[in-house]
Design an enzyme around this catalytic site. Structure first.
Site, mmCIF file in Angstrom:
data_model
loop_
_atom_site.group_PDB
_atom_site.id
_atom_site.type_symbol
_atom_site.label_atom_id
_atom_site.label_comp_id
_atom_site.label_asym_id
_atom_site.label_seq_id
_atom_site.Cartn_x
_atom_site.Cartn_y
_atom_site.Cartn_z
ATOM 1 N N ARG A 128 6.480 0.176 -3.213
ATOM 2 C CA ARG A 128 6.230 -0.361 -4.559
ATOM 3 C C ARG A 128 7.329 0.085 -5.526
ATOM 4 N NH1 ARG A 128 0.966 1.497 -3.381
ATOM 5 N NH2 ARG A 128 1.217 3.166 -4.913
ATOM 6 N N ASN A 139 0.804 -1.221 0.000
ATOM 7 C CA ASN A 139 0.000 0.000 0.000
ATOM 8 C C ASN A 139 0.837 1.271 0.000
ATOM 9 O OD1 ASN A 139 -2.462 -1.430 0.076
ATOM 10 N ND2 ASN A 139 -2.230 -1.714 2.279
ATOM 11 N N CYS A 140 2.140 1.129 0.094
ATOM 12 C CA CYS A 140 3.051 2.271 0.165
ATOM 13 C C CYS A 140 3.712 2.489 -1.197
ATOM 14 C CB CYS A 140 4.116 1.997 1.225
ATOM 15 S SG CYS A 140 5.457 3.199 1.253
ATOM 16 N N SER A 141 3.595 3.695 -1.728
ATOM 17 C CA SER A 141 4.167 3.978 -3.050
ATOM 18 C C SER A 141 5.690 3.835 -3.060
ATOM 19 C CB SER A 141 3.757 5.367 -3.534
ATOM 20 O OG SER A 141 4.278 6.375 -2.681
#
Length: 113
Positions: A14, A9-11
């Site tokens: 990712r 969920n963390c850019s």
């Protein structure tokens, strides 16, 4: 093998994973919110990162601000808090052998590849 402690969920997490996937290295992805870290493992990670446990805490998190920031903790107590509340752990953490970094910014992981 390179290990990434990853939060999908963390850019930044990712983006770091994308960098690793293009590196042609073997990668182990650990979704640390699903697979809670044990105290001993987190101790080793802090040591590899060569930081104090407080530097691994996401101090802008609401959970931290509302429940913990006003309290005093020893290093060991902070590690226990992070194992009990893994959302407080800064992310992503990338480990390559005896080297580790927090992938903020994600390009920082290039230093250990």
């Amino acid at each position: 093998m390179i290990v990434i402690y990853h939060n999908p969920n963390c850019s930044k997490s990712r983006e770091s994973l994308e960098i690793l996937e293009t590196s042609k290295e073997d990668i182990q992805i650990i979704k640390y919110l699903d697979e809670t870290l044990k105290v001993e493992k987190l101790r080793k990670i802090v040591k590899l990162l060569n930081i104090k446990p407080i530097e691994l805490v996401r101090q802008d998190e609401t959970l931290w601000k509302e429940n913990f920031q006003h309290l005093e903790f020893s290093d060991e107590e902070l590690i226990e808090v992070m194992t009990n509340y893994p959302q407080l752990i800064e992310r992503p953490i990338v480990i390559n052998g005896d080297k580790a970094v927090i992938g903020r910014p994600p390009t920082k992981i290039l230093d250990i590849l």
